[in-house]
Enzyme design. Structure first.
Site, PDB file in Angstrom:
ATOM      1  CB  CYS A 162       0.345 -14.807  -5.240  1.00  0.00           C
ATOM      2  SG  CYS A 162       1.210 -14.549  -6.813  1.00  0.00           S
ATOM      3  CB  CYS A 164       1.481  -9.833  -8.402  1.00  0.00           C
ATOM      4  SG  CYS A 164       1.794 -11.458  -9.107  1.00  0.00           S
ATOM      5  CB  CYS A 167     -21.251 -16.600  15.808  1.00  0.00           C
ATOM      6  SG  CYS A 167     -20.749 -17.021  14.129  1.00  0.00           S
ATOM      7  CB  CYS A 220      -2.179 -13.120  -7.484  1.00  0.00           C
ATOM      8  SG  CYS A 220      -1.258 -11.757  -6.719  1.00  0.00           S
TER       9      CYS A 220
END
Length: 349
Positions: free
Chosen positions: A40, A67, A317, A70
């Site tokens: 954010c 928010c 992996c 964001c």
């Protein structure tokens, strides 16, 4: 909720806007009552005013509201309106050479376009448009059009300028590309952040998180080893892995079917074959892999082969850890490795 002992780690990621933690946690700010992504852009709260959650749902249930800056309930890598508008404009006229007035005609600030394209694609808008234009140039040359005609079609008055620009993007001068192949690169949005996929119509060659250290060197090495031009675009293999990744992150898929093109030594490929055999939700140590290969002292070589894998998640992996139970390394970041292991364990239950 995130365990309290991990709060300092999460807070540091929040302060640094670390993209490796995108989708790994959300922060609730007690003084404002909102919850945010790790990346954010808003001013950072004090540590004592933060609570950390694994999911947006947990933050909502703790009475935090999303928010507005964001937008934690939207896709973490949603394309901005500027990027969407310009990508569409390029596709409408991919041979166009962009000038300052073109941005004004679209009511787009040129510096904003440069910054947002750099953030999302790792290249400026001008570089993106040039790569798209050069992709068409390559297609024309391979279909029999002369280099001079292609040069003029793509808007270059100078043959040397065309050749230099072509070489920077494609990795070879236009007259040397008759026998080379074309790979396409696309950005795929995932729960843990955007990934780069490179492939042709038949096979996928690379899949990595875009913020992985050294990704540029990996792409350059791939281009040289395959003697390929790499241009923006999509292919059947990229479309396939995009669909499979969506199912994987939804917990509905563990066995990837997208055909792969593996670039590695026989030993590296033997290690990767062992990785694919590790069941989701389980882990193995480097020593375990070495023993399975009947080379029990080769655990360091196994670790190196593990790190050379260019197909994240598909060749898992992330399922290889240290013998003492610690996570060990991971090119995409340990926070992502931990999330992937927990996700697969939950999905396999």
């Amino acid at each position: 909720m995130i365990p309290a002992e991990r709060y300092p780690e999460c807070y540091l990621a929040l302060v640094e806007k670390n993209t490796e933690y995108e989708g790994v946690f959300y922060v609730g700010v007690k003084t404002t009552g909102v919850f945010c992504r790790p990346t954010c852009p808003a001013r950072k709260p004090k540590f004592e005013n933060c609570e950390f959650y694994e999911t947006a749902q947990q933050a909502l249930l703790a009475s935090f509201r999303p928010c507005q800056r964001c937008q934690p309930l939207s896709h973490p890598n949603q394309v901005s309106e500027v990027v969407r508008l310009l990508v569409e404009a390029v596709e409408q006229n991919p041979e166009k050479r962009w000038k300052g007035q073109d941005f004004k005609n679209l009511s787009v600030d040129e510096s904003t376009a440069r910054r947002q394209f750099k953030q999302r694609f790792g290249m400026t808008f001008v570089e993106y448009a040039r790569a798209r234009r050069m992709g068409i140039a390559l297609k024309n040359i391979r279909s029999g059009q002369s280099v001079i005609d292609t040069q003029l079609t793509t808007g270059y008055e100078s043959s040397s300028g065309f050749r230099d620009a072509f070489s920077r993007i494609m990795g070879a001068a236009p007259t040397l590309l008759e026998d080379s192949k074309v790979l396409k690169a696309a950005w795929i949005d995932t729960r843990l952040g955007p990934m780069m996929a490179i492939g042709d119509e038949q096979h996928l060659y690379l899949l990595e998180f875009v913020d992985r250290r050294g990704l540029e060197r990996e792409v350059e090495r791939l281009r040289k080893r395959t003697k390929s031009a790499i241009i923006p675009g999509t292919t059947a293999s990229i479309q396939s892995i995009e669909q499979e990744l969506e199912l994987y992150f939804d917990g509905k898929l563990s066995d990837f079917k997208t055909p792969l093109f593996l670039l590695g030594s026989p030993f590296q490929q033997s290690v990767w074959a062992q990785l694919v055999q590790i069941p989701p939700g389980e882990t193995r140590s480097y020593s375990d892999i070495a023993v399975a290969l009947e080379k029990p002292t080769a655990f360091r070589a196994v670790a190196q082969a593990n790190g050379a894998n260019q197909l994240a998640i598909i060749i898992p992996c992330h399922r290889v850890i240290n013998s003492n139970g610690e996570l060990g390394g991971y090119g995409g970041g340990l926070s992502r490795k931990n999330w992937l292991l927990k996700h697969e364990k939950q999905a396999s239950c």
